[in-house]
Design an enzyme around this catalytic site. Structure first.
Site, short mmCIF file in Angstrom:
data_model
loop_
_atom_site.label_atom_id
_atom_site.label_comp_id
_atom_site.label_asym_id
_atom_site.label_seq_id
_atom_site.Cartn_x
_atom_site.Cartn_y
_atom_site.Cartn_z
N MET A 68 10.36 -2.18 4.40
CA MET A 68 9.51 -3.13 5.08
C MET A 68 10.08 -3.54 6.44
O MET A 68 10.23 -4.73 6.74
CB MET A 68 9.27 -4.35 4.19
N HIS A 72 1.95 4.36 2.44
CA HIS A 72 1.32 3.09 2.79
C HIS A 72 0.22 2.81 1.77
O HIS A 72 -0.57 3.70 1.46
CB HIS A 72 0.74 3.17 4.21
N GLU A 131 3.50 4.71 16.52
CA GLU A 131 2.48 3.70 16.27
C GLU A 131 2.42 3.40 14.77
O GLU A 131 2.25 4.30 13.95
CB GLU A 131 1.10 4.20 16.76
N LEU A 132 2.55 2.13 14.42
CA LEU A 132 2.68 1.72 13.01
C LEU A 132 1.53 2.23 12.14
O LEU A 132 0.36 2.01 12.45
CB LEU A 132 2.73 0.18 12.94
N ASP A 133 1.87 2.90 11.04
CA ASP A 133 0.90 3.35 10.03
C ASP A 133 -0.19 4.26 10.62
O ASP A 133 -1.36 4.21 10.20
CB ASP A 133 0.24 2.14 9.33
N GLU A 141 0.57 6.25 -6.49
CA GLU A 141 1.66 6.52 -5.53
C GLU A 141 2.76 7.30 -6.21
O GLU A 141 3.32 8.25 -5.65
CB GLU A 141 2.21 5.20 -4.97
C1 GAR Z 1 4.46 0.47 -2.39
O1 GAR Z 1 3.20 0.06 -2.84
C2 GAR Z 1 4.36 1.05 -1.00
O2 GAR Z 1 3.18 1.77 -0.78
C3 GAR Z 1 4.39 -0.19 -0.16
O3 GAR Z 1 5.33 -1.03 -0.76
C4 GAR Z 1 5.36 -0.75 -2.17
C5 GAR Z 1 6.80 -0.46 -2.53
O4 GAR Z 1 6.96 -0.41 -3.92
N1 GAR Z 1 4.73 0.10 1.21
C6 GAR Z 1 4.34 -0.64 2.23
O5 GAR Z 1 3.68 -1.64 2.12
C7 GAR Z 1 4.81 -0.12 3.58
N2 GAR Z 1 4.16 -0.84 4.63
P1 GAR Z 1 8.26 0.23 -4.52
O6 GAR Z 1 9.46 -0.45 -3.85
O7 GAR Z 1 8.19 -0.10 -5.98
O8 GAR Z 1 8.22 1.70 -4.26
#
Ligand code: GAR
Length: 196
Positions: free
Chosen positions: A98, A117, A151-153, A182
């Site tokens: 993050m 993301h 550029e972010l995301d 995911e």
């Molecule tokens: C996940 O949902 C990922 O997609 C998100 O954070 C979570 C991490 O979970 N990523 C973002 O928001 C990036 N901007 P995890 O630590 O259990 O993998």
């Protein structure tokens, strides 16, 4: 050996999904690839303990100890590049990391830096993706794995997973449904990259 370095800030469930797939599917023997290290900007990220349980080297680098984003990124880059090898460039995998990365960092790892993301990009870049999808009345939501660009995301999309938004969903219930996807998608994409 191709080294994968995973960057996390929290739970590390995507990191664990990738590391477990690497072990289960024998990536070292088959593809000459291993999860070499898990790094975090938070020393107390639960994912670091999880990585150690999986036998992976861990390290943390507190971003608050640096005067600027660039200084933190330079130190992070130095740490990652100890896993960079001639002929086998390190693959950097952002898994719930993050922190916004500077253009210098992103450009240094161009073509070897991926992110997941929790939205169907280009919709809902940034934070609070699940609540924003619910508030917008979306009927589907999901997650995107993409190459990272400054550029972010916004980098080129490698894969997406789609789930329904169900009546009564909260950000938490939707996040859990997306996260399960995911965990399936991210290891597959990383495997495809290291197979090349
Ligand atoms: C996940 O949902 C990922 O997609 C998100 O954070 C979570 C991490 O979970 N990523 C973002 O928001 C990036 N901007 P995890 O630590 O259990 O993998």
């Amino acid at each position: 050996m191709k080294n994968i370095v995973i960057l996390i800030s929290g739970t590390g469930s995507n990191m664990a999904a990738i590391a477990q797939a690497a072990q289960r599917e024998h990536w070292a023997e088959r593809y000459g690839a291993q999860v070499a290290a898990v790094l975090s900007n938070k020393a107390d990220a639960p994912g670091l303990a999880l990585a150690r349980e999986l036998g992976i080297a861990t390290d943390s680098l507190d971003h608050k100890a640096f005067a600027s984003r660039e200084a933190f990124d330079a130190a992070l880059r130095q740490r990652i590049d100890t896993y960079d090898q001639p002929g086998a460039p390190v693959l950097v995998v952002l898994a719930g990391f993050m922190r916004i990365l500077s253009a210098g960092f992103v450009n240094h790892y161009a073509g070897r830096l991926v992110n997941i993301h929790p939205s169907l990009l280009p919709a809902f870049a940034g934070l609070n993706t699940h609540q924003r999808a619910i508030d917008a009345g979306c009927k589907v939501a999901g997650a995107t794995v993409h190459w990272v660009t400054p550029e972010l995301d916004h980098g080129p999309i490698l894969a997406q997973a789609v789930v329904p938004v169900l009546p009564g969903d909260t950000a938490q219930t939707l996040a859990a449904r997306v996260l399960a996807q995911e965990h399936l998608m991210y290891p597959q994409v990383v495997r495809q990259i290291i197979q090349k």
